[in-house]
Design an enzyme around this catalytic site. Structure first.
Site, short mmCIF file in Angstrom:
data_model
loop_
_atom_site.label_atom_id
_atom_site.label_comp_id
_atom_site.label_asym_id
_atom_site.label_seq_id
_atom_site.Cartn_x
_atom_site.Cartn_y
_atom_site.Cartn_z
N VAL A 34 11.08 8.95 40.10
CA VAL A 34 10.90 7.62 39.66
C VAL A 34 10.00 6.61 40.53
O VAL A 34 9.14 6.05 40.12
CB VAL A 34 12.35 7.12 39.41
CG1 VAL A 34 12.26 5.47 39.22
CG2 VAL A 34 13.03 7.89 38.38
N LYS A 48 6.79 14.49 53.54
CA LYS A 48 6.51 14.09 52.43
C LYS A 48 5.63 13.01 52.23
O LYS A 48 4.46 12.59 51.49
CB LYS A 48 8.08 13.59 51.54
CG LYS A 48 7.41 13.46 50.04
CD LYS A 48 8.86 12.74 49.31
CE LYS A 48 9.62 13.64 48.53
NZ LYS A 48 10.46 13.04 47.81
N GLU A 67 15.10 2.31 34.83
CA GLU A 67 13.91 2.96 34.00
C GLU A 67 14.28 3.73 33.04
O GLU A 67 15.20 4.16 32.84
CB GLU A 67 13.53 4.00 35.26
CG GLU A 67 14.24 4.95 35.76
CD GLU A 67 14.74 6.27 35.09
OE1 GLU A 67 13.64 6.70 34.16
OE2 GLU A 67 15.41 7.09 35.52
N GLY A 95 19.30 22.64 19.56
CA GLY A 95 18.85 23.66 20.48
C GLY A 95 19.82 24.09 21.29
O GLY A 95 21.13 23.97 20.81
N CYS A 144 19.13 13.38 34.06
CA CYS A 144 19.49 12.21 33.48
C CYS A 144 20.78 12.14 32.74
O CYS A 144 21.85 11.73 32.91
CB CYS A 144 18.46 11.23 33.02
SG CYS A 144 17.54 10.38 33.97
C1 UDX Z 1 15.76 11.19 29.55
C2 UDX Z 1 15.66 9.88 28.89
O1 UDX Z 1 15.07 10.06 27.67
C3 UDX Z 1 15.12 8.63 29.64
O2 UDX Z 1 14.98 7.55 28.92
C4 UDX Z 1 15.98 8.41 30.96
O3 UDX Z 1 15.14 7.52 31.70
C5 UDX Z 1 15.87 9.75 31.81
O4 UDX Z 1 16.54 10.87 31.00
P1 UDX Z 1 14.45 13.18 30.58
O5 UDX Z 1 15.51 13.66 31.39
O6 UDX Z 1 13.06 13.21 31.09
O7 UDX Z 1 14.57 11.65 29.91
O8 UDX Z 1 14.38 13.98 29.24
P2 UDX Z 1 14.28 13.93 27.63
O9 UDX Z 1 12.74 13.94 26.95
O10 UDX Z 1 15.00 12.61 27.21
O11 UDX Z 1 15.12 15.26 27.03
C6 UDX Z 1 16.42 15.39 27.72
C7 UDX Z 1 16.97 16.85 27.39
O12 UDX Z 1 17.34 16.86 25.91
C8 UDX Z 1 16.18 17.91 27.44
O13 UDX Z 1 16.76 18.96 28.01
C9 UDX Z 1 15.97 18.17 25.92
O14 UDX Z 1 15.47 19.49 25.87
C10 UDX Z 1 16.95 17.71 25.13
N1 UDX Z 1 16.82 17.39 24.00
C11 UDX Z 1 15.94 16.37 23.76
C12 UDX Z 1 17.15 18.08 22.69
O15 UDX Z 1 17.77 19.10 23.04
N2 UDX Z 1 16.75 17.77 21.59
C13 UDX Z 1 16.12 16.67 21.11
O16 UDX Z 1 16.13 16.33 20.14
C14 UDX Z 1 15.58 15.85 22.29
#
Ligand code: UDX
Length: 437
Positions: free
Chosen positions: A15, A39, A144, A248, A255
């Site tokens: 972040v 780092k 964020e 899935g 997160c």
């Molecule tokens: C998430 C939030 O989207 C973001 O707003 C927050 O700040 C951080 O957490 P991120 O962890 O990068 O972001 O992943 P994201 O793309 O949201 O996907 C999260 C998980 O859900 C992944 O494991 C993805 O495979 C899964 N997912 C997502 C599904 O299984 N089905 C979906 O339809 C969408």
């Protein structure tokens, strides 16, 4: 105040680096502080320790505006808005671990000129508690909403920017909001608690959407519906929307799992039992494990079987393996007696110690060679491009469990694979397990 206000970023993790690079791109001088000397040194040389599309380029292009240091004093001298971007991992209890945030707060001396801008995801009430102890500092909550893999894009084109500030910190709130104005997205001004809740509630809602469609998928499997079609039909309703309806093998990452459990704990601490989130978490855990049953349905006992995992990271375009489904699958498969081999285009090295004895391979074909079954865990585009004819010849048994409904099922079935997706009409169940070659 100079036209483009210099800013401080504390914590050069995912972040922090995205925030720093994007503000530098917008023309700000950015002073980044991290406690890990190596780092900081490698960042100063232009080497970026994480994989995030576009980030390295942005850091290189804006080198003259990005300053990396281990010294908090440097940052305090150069900037007044201090973006707190340290991590808040889950404790065993499910609560967020705020020790890093607290350390940052302690390090900031008395100053009416400085404000903490909290980007780290924290429980609702954290801002109020920090303000109670440190009313000399300004406090702004600015959560964020970046997705890994598209974080730079998300930062530059936000759906919304949330800026929460109490009455005493409105000026700082104005200054934080002004930083984002060039981006053009809606800016939501609230109090601190509401801003903190917006973040947790957004992630909890998205996780709920995923667990919901995963349960629809499981029921669809029993009733003969195809969840992809169901999601398409549902998503066209504007009130539902098409996103986050991909069934899935469960959500992972840094997160969702953490924030959903943090919100559940937070509610629990006030005496409220957040039943819906309890179910969302349980559905997600069970979803990962259903894959094992799909393998067993075709292979019988998994003892001695070689199982290939295609993908290790929690989603494509990232090497992040936090709470990745691959970790659970690897452990479960090994406890069932299977030999696990895994391949990921970028996360292999990072995962070596965490997959508990799984064999990390250098290519998908290596992982598939001689395997009795394969599980597509992460939808990396290159897996769709594999020469599936060759894969079939190389596998001991042509069984694919597609955990993301990502592969071309018709093509695979035409080539003689046994294909299992999630929530889809699949090949008729086999009576006895196919003999192993
Ligand atoms: C998430 C939030 O989207 C973001 O707003 C927050 O700040 C951080 O957490 P991120 O962890 O990068 O972001 O992943 P994201 O793309 O949201 O996907 C999260 C998980 O859900 C992944 O494991 C993805 O495979 C899964 N997912 C997502 C599904 O299984 N089905 C979906 O339809 C969408």
């Amino acid at each position: 105040m100079p036209e483009r206000e210099p800013i401080g970023v504390i914590g050069a993790g995912w972040v922090g680096l995205v925030t720093a690079a994007c503000f530098a791109e917008l023309g700000h001088d950015v002073h980044v502080r991290d406690i890990v000397q190596e780092k900081v040194e490698s960042l100063a040389r232009g080497e970026v320790p994480i994989y995030e599309p576009g980030l390295s380029d942005l850091i290189l292009q804006n080198r003259e505006r990005l300053h990396f240091t281990t010294d908090m004093g440097d940052v305090l001298q150069s900037a007044q808005l201090l973006f707190c971007c340290v991590d808040t991992p889950p404790l065993y209890s499910g609560d967020a671990d705020l020790s890093r945030v607290e350390r940052v707060v302690e390090e900031l001396g008395d100053s009416r000129e400085h404000a903490i801008v909290m980007k780290s995801t924290v429980p609702v009430g954290t801002g109020r508690s920090i303000r109670r102890r440190r009313d000399d500092l300004g406090y702004v909550s600015n959560p964020e909403f970046l997705k890994e893999g598209t974080a730079v894009e998300d930062f530059m084109h936000p759906d919304r920017v949330v800026v929460g500030a109490g009455p005493e910190s409105q000026d700082f709130g104005d200054r934080v909001a002004a930083l984002y104005e060039p981006l053009g997205g809606p800016i939501v001004r609230t109090d601190v608690e509401s801003a903190e809740m917006i973040k947790l509630a957004s992630n909890a809602f998205l996780a709920t959407k995923i667990s919901f469609i995963n349960e629809i998928a499981n029921v669809s499997e029993e009733l003969g519906a195809d969840v992809n079609e169901v999601a398409r039909g549902m998503g066209l309703d504007n009130r539902i929307g098409p996103q986050f309806l991909r069934a899935g093998i469960g959500y992972g990452g840094s997160c969702f799992p953490k924030d959903v459990s943090a919100l559940k704990q937070l509610a629990g601490n006030t005496g409220y039992h957040f039943q819906l989130l309890t179910a969302v978490i349980e559905v997600n855990e069970l979803q990962k494990r259903r894959t094992i049953q799909k393998l067993q349905k075709h292979l019988g006992s998994l003892v001695g079987k070689d199982i290939a995992l295609l993908g290790i990271s929690f989603k494509p375009q990232t090497d992040d393996i936090r709470e990745a489904t691959s970790l659970v699958l690897s452990a479960r498969l090994q406890s069932e007696g299977a030999h696990v081999r895994a391949f990921d285009p970028v996360a292999g090295a990072r995962a070596a110690d965490l997959l508990g004895g799984a064999d990390i391979k250098d290519s998908a074909l290596d992982a598939l060679d001689g395997a009795h079954g394969a599980v597509l865990v992460t939808e990396w585009p290159e897996f769709r491009e594999l020469d599936w004819g060759e894969v079939k010849d190389r596998m001991a048994q042509p069984l694919i469990v597609d955990g993301r409904n990502f592969l071309d099922s018709e093509l695979l079935e035409r080539q003689g694979f046994t294909y299992e997706g999630v929530g889809r009409a699949h090949a008729p169940a086999l009576g006895a397990p196919t003999p192993v070659r």
